[in-house]
Write an enzyme that holds these catalytic residues in place. Structure first.
Site, PDB file in Angstrom:
ATOM      1  N   ARG A  18       0.807  -1.223   0.000  1.00 36.31           N
ATOM      2  CA  ARG A  18       0.000   0.000   0.000  1.00 36.31           C
ATOM      3  C   ARG A  18       0.843   1.277   0.000  1.00 36.31           C
ATOM      4  O   ARG A  18       0.455   2.268   0.613  1.00 36.31           O
ATOM      5  CB  ARG A  18      -0.968   0.024   1.193  1.00 36.31           C
ATOM      6  CG  ARG A  18      -1.840  -1.220   1.339  1.00 36.31           C
ATOM      7  CD  ARG A  18      -2.723  -1.096   2.560  1.00 36.31           C
ATOM      8  NE  ARG A  18      -3.164  -2.370   3.065  1.00 36.31           N
ATOM      9  CZ  ARG A  18      -4.370  -2.888   2.910  1.00 36.31           C
ATOM     10  NH1 ARG A  18      -5.276  -2.254   2.215  1.00 36.31           N
ATOM     11  NH2 ARG A  18      -4.703  -4.044   3.438  1.00 36.31           N
ATOM     12  N   LYS A  25     -15.010  -3.218   2.760  1.00 37.02           N
ATOM     13  CA  LYS A  25     -13.757  -3.377   2.027  1.00 37.02           C
ATOM     14  C   LYS A  25     -12.669  -2.545   2.689  1.00 37.02           C
ATOM     15  O   LYS A  25     -12.951  -1.580   3.402  1.00 37.02           O
ATOM     16  CB  LYS A  25     -13.942  -2.927   0.573  1.00 37.02           C
ATOM     17  CG  LYS A  25     -14.964  -3.748  -0.218  1.00 37.02           C
ATOM     18  CD  LYS A  25     -14.389  -5.105  -0.596  1.00 37.02           C
ATOM     19  CE  LYS A  25     -15.429  -5.958  -1.302  1.00 37.02           C
ATOM     20  NZ  LYS A  25     -16.374  -6.589  -0.400  1.00 37.02           N
ATOM     21  N   ASP A  26     -11.415  -2.919   2.417  1.00 37.86           N
ATOM     22  CA  ASP A  26     -10.270  -2.184   2.957  1.00 37.86           C
ATOM     23  C   ASP A  26     -10.392  -0.696   2.639  1.00 37.86           C
ATOM     24  O   ASP A  26     -10.841  -0.321   1.546  1.00 37.86           O
ATOM     25  CB  ASP A  26      -8.970  -2.692   2.334  1.00 37.86           C
ATOM     26  CG  ASP A  26      -8.670  -4.124   2.710  1.00 37.86           C
ATOM     27  OD1 ASP A  26      -7.828  -4.336   3.590  1.00 37.86           O
ATOM     28  OD2 ASP A  26      -9.290  -5.030   2.112  1.00 37.86           O
ATOM     29  N   LYS A  27      -9.966   0.133   3.575  1.00 34.45           N
ATOM     30  CA  LYS A  27      -9.972   1.573   3.322  1.00 34.45           C
ATOM     31  C   LYS A  27      -8.862   1.958   2.359  1.00 34.45           C
ATOM     32  O   LYS A  27      -9.112   2.514   1.294  1.00 34.45           O
ATOM     33  CB  LYS A  27      -9.815   2.360   4.631  1.00 34.45           C
ATOM     34  CG  LYS A  27      -9.755   3.876   4.412  1.00 34.45           C
ATOM     35  CD  LYS A  27      -9.472   4.626   5.703  1.00 34.45           C
ATOM     36  CE  LYS A  27      -9.526   6.138   5.498  1.00 34.45           C
ATOM     37  NZ  LYS A  27      -8.419   6.644   4.662  1.00 34.45           N
TER      38      LYS A  27
END
Length: 438
Positions: free
Chosen positions: A27, A85-87
């Site tokens: 990320r 969902k993932d941020k």
């Protein structure tokens, strides 16, 4: 290879592959983590529910639905999703909005949000609509050369494919990435000690928190002065602040302090404790040399449902007479070995798998009746079985890392069924502290 301390604290004590870790960083850019939802529903042209495709970039799902509800001047309850969902990711998923005309979507202008009308339906989007997720994940800043990384990825992937996947652990997100306290709170609740549970959540400091936060928590832990504590707790700790406000007016109502939290949050505490026990049992199974993709006598297996996913409500205990036939079904991907998320009415294995389960329950002194929580029935859990193997077939590419000169990057692609964690796959490749994956 030694696993990080934070993983040991959530019941994960091993890797299933013995290769060297890639290291690297996840990320670095939001688009390095791409998630696309897989659903098993098609939309029509009629019905009370407007169905949309949502593409979001660096948005928390709950924050988005709250913001959307404000823009459309409606209750947030009218907006449904199949899963959060993932941020810090680029994610694609379906949402439904009750009783809304498609033209109203033209009012929505949010940075890094794209909404596309798909149609209408007589049914809202629900958790049961989610089949799984496709992932495209970039690991950056890897020190080795592309050729060395390629060999390492091939070796790890071969190991994963040989065992049919990776252990189906609950990842650190289940417990709190910076502050893995969820399961400890759940343990106190199951033991009937709501005061301890409340104080653990509100006031137990953790090493990776900012110093001001640790100091604020320590003060409340030592003094129980919630009124003074509110002056020092950061505003972002909204849940802890809400609980303290409740305790100011209701000093002994520790169980009630949890009811000021969103229902999906306060139910996570008991789930977290179950997940910790499950992770531990799964590690012990691997340490004892029992396979994950093959049943032994005493195992409990579950079967596929109509959607082709493991269904924990359809189980059968494996006997000496049925073990050969059951393993044929497992090989055909029609049956799956399970381990328990224990509750007040759990079915446990027998034989060696059962001995492992009982050993962990006794070691942790788990009061199974305590999962029937009279103070807050919504927290109660009968228990459930969960498949021990997360089936996955990763593909990868390796190139130079354009963001980090002199370093390499690896792009992994794989599909996972709902309820599983991409980090349980990535940890086998990276072998780093999970905070580097959050």
């Amino acid at each position: 290879m030694e696993v990080p301390e934070i993983e040991k604290k959530i019941g994960i004590s091993l890797y299933s592959t013995d290769t060297e870790g890639l290291g690297g960083q996840l990320r670095q850019e939001v688009k390095d983590f791409i998630v696309k939802e897989i659903t098993n529903r098609e939309e029509g042209t009629e019905g009370k529910y407007l169905i949309l495709e949502l593409i979001k970039h660096d948005w928390d799902t709950h924050h988005f639905t709250r913001t959307l509800a404000k823009i459309l001047q409606m209750s947030q309850k009218r907006i449904s999703v199949a899963g959060t969902k993932d941020k810090r990711a680029l994610t694609t998923q379906k949402i439904s909005i009750f009783d809304l005309d498609a033209s109203e979507i033209e009012k929505v202008h949010l940075k890094d949000i794209e909404l596309k009308v798909l149609g209408r339906s007589r049914k809202s989007i629900e958790l049961g609509d989610l089949w799984g997720n496709d992932f495209i994940i970039t690991i950056r800043d890897i020190a080795n050369s592309p050729e060395e990384i390629r060999k390492l990825l091939e070796k790890t992937t071969t190991g994963i494919l040989a065992q049919g996947g990776v252990p189906n652990f609950f990842g650190v997100q289940r417990f709190g990435s910076v502050r893995p306290v969820t399961h400890l709170v759940g343990k106190a609740i199951v033991e009937g000690d709501f005061e301890k549970a409340s104080m653990l959540y509100i006031a137990e400091p953790f090493p990776d928190e900012p110093d001001e936060t640790k100091k604020a928590r320590q003060f409340v832990k030592e003094t129980r002065d919630y009124r003074e504590g509110l002056k020092t707790y950061p505003l972002r700790l909204g849940h802890e602040r809400a609980m303290m406000n409740h305790l100011i007016t209701n000093p002994e109502d520790f169980a009630g302090s949890f009811l000021v939290l969103p229902k999906n949050l306060y139910r996570m505490f008991v789930h977290g404790y179950q997940s910790y026990i499950y992770n531990t049992i799964l590690c012990r199974r691997i340490e004892k040399g029992l396979p994950l993709n093959q049943a032994v006598e005493g195992d409990i297996v579950c079967f596929k449902n109509d959607a082709g996913l493991p269904d924990s409500s359809k189980t059968e205990k494996v006997t000496a007479e049925t073990v050969t036939a059951m393993n044929r079904l497992i090989k055909k991907n029609r049956a799956f070995v399970t381990a328990p998320l224990p509750g007040h009415n759990t079915e446990f294995a027998s034989g060696i798998p059962g001995e492992i389960e009982q050993e962990v329950l006794q070691e942790f002194n788990v009061p199974l009746k305590g999962f029937n929580i009279e103070e807050i029935p919504e927290m109660s859990s009968k228990g459930i079985r969960r498949e021990v193997l997360l089936q996955v077939e990763p593909k990868f590419e390796v190139t130079d890392d354009e963001l980090n000169p002199g370093k390499s990057k690896a792009v992994l692609e794989f599909m996972l069924p709902k309820g599983s964690y991409a980090t349980t796959v990535l940890r086998e490749y990276m072998k780093v502290n999970p905070l580097q994956m959050s």
